[in-house]
Design a protein around this motif. Structure first.
Motif, PDB file in Angstrom:
ATOM      1  N   UNK A  69      -4.415  -7.753  -6.853  1.00  0.00           N
ATOM      2  CA  UNK A  69      -5.149  -7.308  -8.036  1.00  0.00           C
ATOM      3  C   UNK A  69      -6.113  -6.175  -7.678  1.00  0.00           C
ATOM      4  N   UNK A  70      -6.741  -6.280  -6.522  1.00  0.00           N
ATOM      5  CA  UNK A  70      -7.636  -5.226  -6.050  1.00  0.00           C
ATOM      6  C   UNK A  70      -6.864  -3.937  -5.814  1.00  0.00           C
ATOM      7  N   UNK A  71      -5.694  -4.032  -5.196  1.00  0.00           N
ATOM      8  CA  UNK A  71      -4.847  -2.853  -4.966  1.00  0.00           C
ATOM      9  C   UNK A  71      -4.428  -2.214  -6.288  1.00  0.00           C
ATOM     10  N   UNK A  72      -4.145  -3.051  -7.278  1.00  0.00           N
ATOM     11  CA  UNK A  72      -3.733  -2.535  -8.580  1.00  0.00           C
ATOM     12  C   UNK A  72      -4.816  -1.655  -9.176  1.00  0.00           C
ATOM     13  N   UNK A  78       0.822  -1.214   0.000  1.00  0.00           N
ATOM     14  CA  UNK A  78       0.000   0.000   0.000  1.00  0.00           C
ATOM     15  C   UNK A  78       0.855   1.263   0.000  1.00  0.00           C
ATOM     16  N   UNK A  79       2.120   1.126   0.324  1.00  0.00           N
ATOM     17  CA  UNK A  79       3.015   2.283   0.306  1.00  0.00           C
ATOM     18  C   UNK A  79       3.500   2.516  -1.124  1.00  0.00           C
ATOM     19  N   UNK A  80       3.275   3.680  -1.671  1.00  0.00           N
ATOM     20  CA  UNK A  80       3.550   3.921  -3.090  1.00  0.00           C
ATOM     21  C   UNK A  80       4.968   4.453  -3.314  1.00  0.00           C
ATOM     22  N   UNK A  81       5.947   3.625  -3.013  1.00  0.00           N
ATOM     23  CA  UNK A  81       7.339   4.020  -3.204  1.00  0.00           C
ATOM     24  C   UNK A  81       7.619   4.320  -4.671  1.00  0.00           C
ATOM     25  N   UNK A  82       8.204   5.484  -4.927  1.00  0.00           N
ATOM     26  CA  UNK A  82       8.521   5.857  -6.295  1.00  0.00           C
ATOM     27  C   UNK A  82       7.373   6.503  -7.046  1.00  0.00           C
ATOM     28  N   UNK A 127       3.423  -0.738 -11.703  1.00  0.00           N
ATOM     29  CA  UNK A 127       4.261  -1.736 -12.363  1.00  0.00           C
ATOM     30  C   UNK A 127       4.719  -2.816 -11.401  1.00  0.00           C
ATOM     31  N   UNK A 128       4.975  -2.433 -10.145  1.00  0.00           N
ATOM     32  CA  UNK A 128       5.417  -3.403  -9.149  1.00  0.00           C
ATOM     33  C   UNK A 128       4.311  -4.398  -8.815  1.00  0.00           C
ATOM     34  N   UNK A 129       3.099  -3.917  -8.664  1.00  0.00           N
ATOM     35  CA  UNK A 129       1.978  -4.814  -8.379  1.00  0.00           C
ATOM     36  C   UNK A 129       1.738  -5.764  -9.548  1.00  0.00           C
ATOM     37  N   UNK A 130       1.874  -5.268 -10.758  1.00  0.00           N
ATOM     38  CA  UNK A 130       1.729  -6.121 -11.939  1.00  0.00           C
ATOM     39  C   UNK A 130       2.797  -7.211 -11.946  1.00  0.00           C
ATOM     40  N   UNK A 131       4.001  -6.840 -11.549  1.00  0.00           N
ATOM     41  CA  UNK A 131       5.101  -7.806 -11.487  1.00  0.00           C
ATOM     42  C   UNK A 131       4.810  -8.913 -10.481  1.00  0.00           C
ATOM     43  N   UNK A 132       4.267  -8.544  -9.338  1.00  0.00           N
ATOM     44  CA  UNK A 132       3.930  -9.532  -8.311  1.00  0.00           C
ATOM     45  C   UNK A 132       2.885 -10.508  -8.835  1.00  0.00           C
TER      46      UNK A 132
END
Length: 278
Positions: A272-275, A174-178, A185-190
């Motif tokens: 996916x929900x967070x994305x 939930x922390x939006x680093x960067x 992009x990070x959530x998609x990678x996960x």
């Protein structure tokens, strides 16, 4: 660019002396072969300035460059003998042994509490993490560390595939680093890595009432020989534990964490929900 590339004496040195030794050998072999830096750079795809940095031990070349340079300079293996040690030297001294073990492990298990584990990080996320270090790292060191972190992800392509599991705190995601774009992009990678049959990703939710690993992040590593080790990260005191009692304690802790975390399916659904919310 000419041979006279300015040497930047104020740049930080690598954590190992190996790059310095390799660089001196590279410079001597290049001079003996009568090849200028620019010429070697054209063959290998680097600038003369970068070749100078390799020779000064300020940047660490990858295996591809080392093999190309060995062939171009007719070094007869004198340079390729350094491949394994140079790969190790990419990492900070405190992580070198763990990185070498991870590369050949049959099973690796991560518990993350502050950032997304390195094996899951995108290039942009990794760069943002390194850029936030204090005292700050110089640009060349950041790029070197990013490249080394991404190189570790080759573990996913290994055959036979190792077992790789992750448990990370919901707060990390939930922390939006960067910034939003980097985190998207990070959530998609996960989600992408989480589809691999040998990978399990779990999230420790905010609402969890039991948490057996509040003391911080750690990694469990199992080798092909059946040895089990634990790498524990701490400020200026990261350690690789091999004694059975400590490793068993962390293995038990990890098992309890996995039991309290969301299942892999529910965890990916949450990601996916967070994305959709970023």
């Amino acid at each position: 660019m000419s041979e006279e590339v300015q040497e930047l004496d104020d740049q930080p040195q690598p954590d190992s002396v190996v790059p310095l030794i390799f660089g001196r050998l590279l410079k001597r072999l290049r001079a003996q072969a009568g090849v200028e830096r620019a010429e070697l750079g054209r063959v290998t795809g680097y600038s003369a300035a970068t070749i100078a940095s390799f020779e000064q031990g300020r940047r660490i070349p990858n295996a591809k460059f080392i093999m190309q340079a060995d062939e171009t300079l007719d070094a007869k293996g004198a340079l390729t003998d350094f491949v394994e040690e140079m790969e190790k030297a990419q990492y900070p001294a405190f992580f070198q042994d763990a990185a070498a073990l991870e590369k050949k492990a049959v099973a690796v298990h991560f518990f993350g509490v502050q950032t997304v584990p390195g094996l899951l990080q995108t290039e942009d996320y990794a760069r943002a993490v390194f850029a936030m270090r204090r005292p700050p790292l110089d640009v060349a060191t950041i790029e070197q560390r990013v490249a080394a972190r991404l190189a570790r992800q080759e573990i996913f392509e290994r055959k036979p595939a190792p077992t790789v599991t992750f448990v990370m705190e919901e707060a990390i995601l939930r922390q939006r680093l960067g910034g939003p774009a980097v985190m998207r992009g990070q959530l998609e990678q996960i989600l992408l890595v989480g589809q691999r049959p040998n990978v399990q990703i779990q999230v420790m939710p905010h609402e969890a009432e039991e948490h057996p690993a509040l003391s911080g992040r750690f990694t469990l590593i199992e080798t092909m020989q059946g040895r089990r080790m634990a790498y524990v990260e701490a400020y200026k005191n990261s350690r690789l534990f091999t004694d059975r009692s400590t490793v068993r304690e962390l293995e038990e802790r990890y098992g309890l964490v996995r039991a309290e975390a969301l299942s892999s399916r529910k965890s990916l659904a949450l990601v996916e929900k967070m994305l959709g919310e970023v």
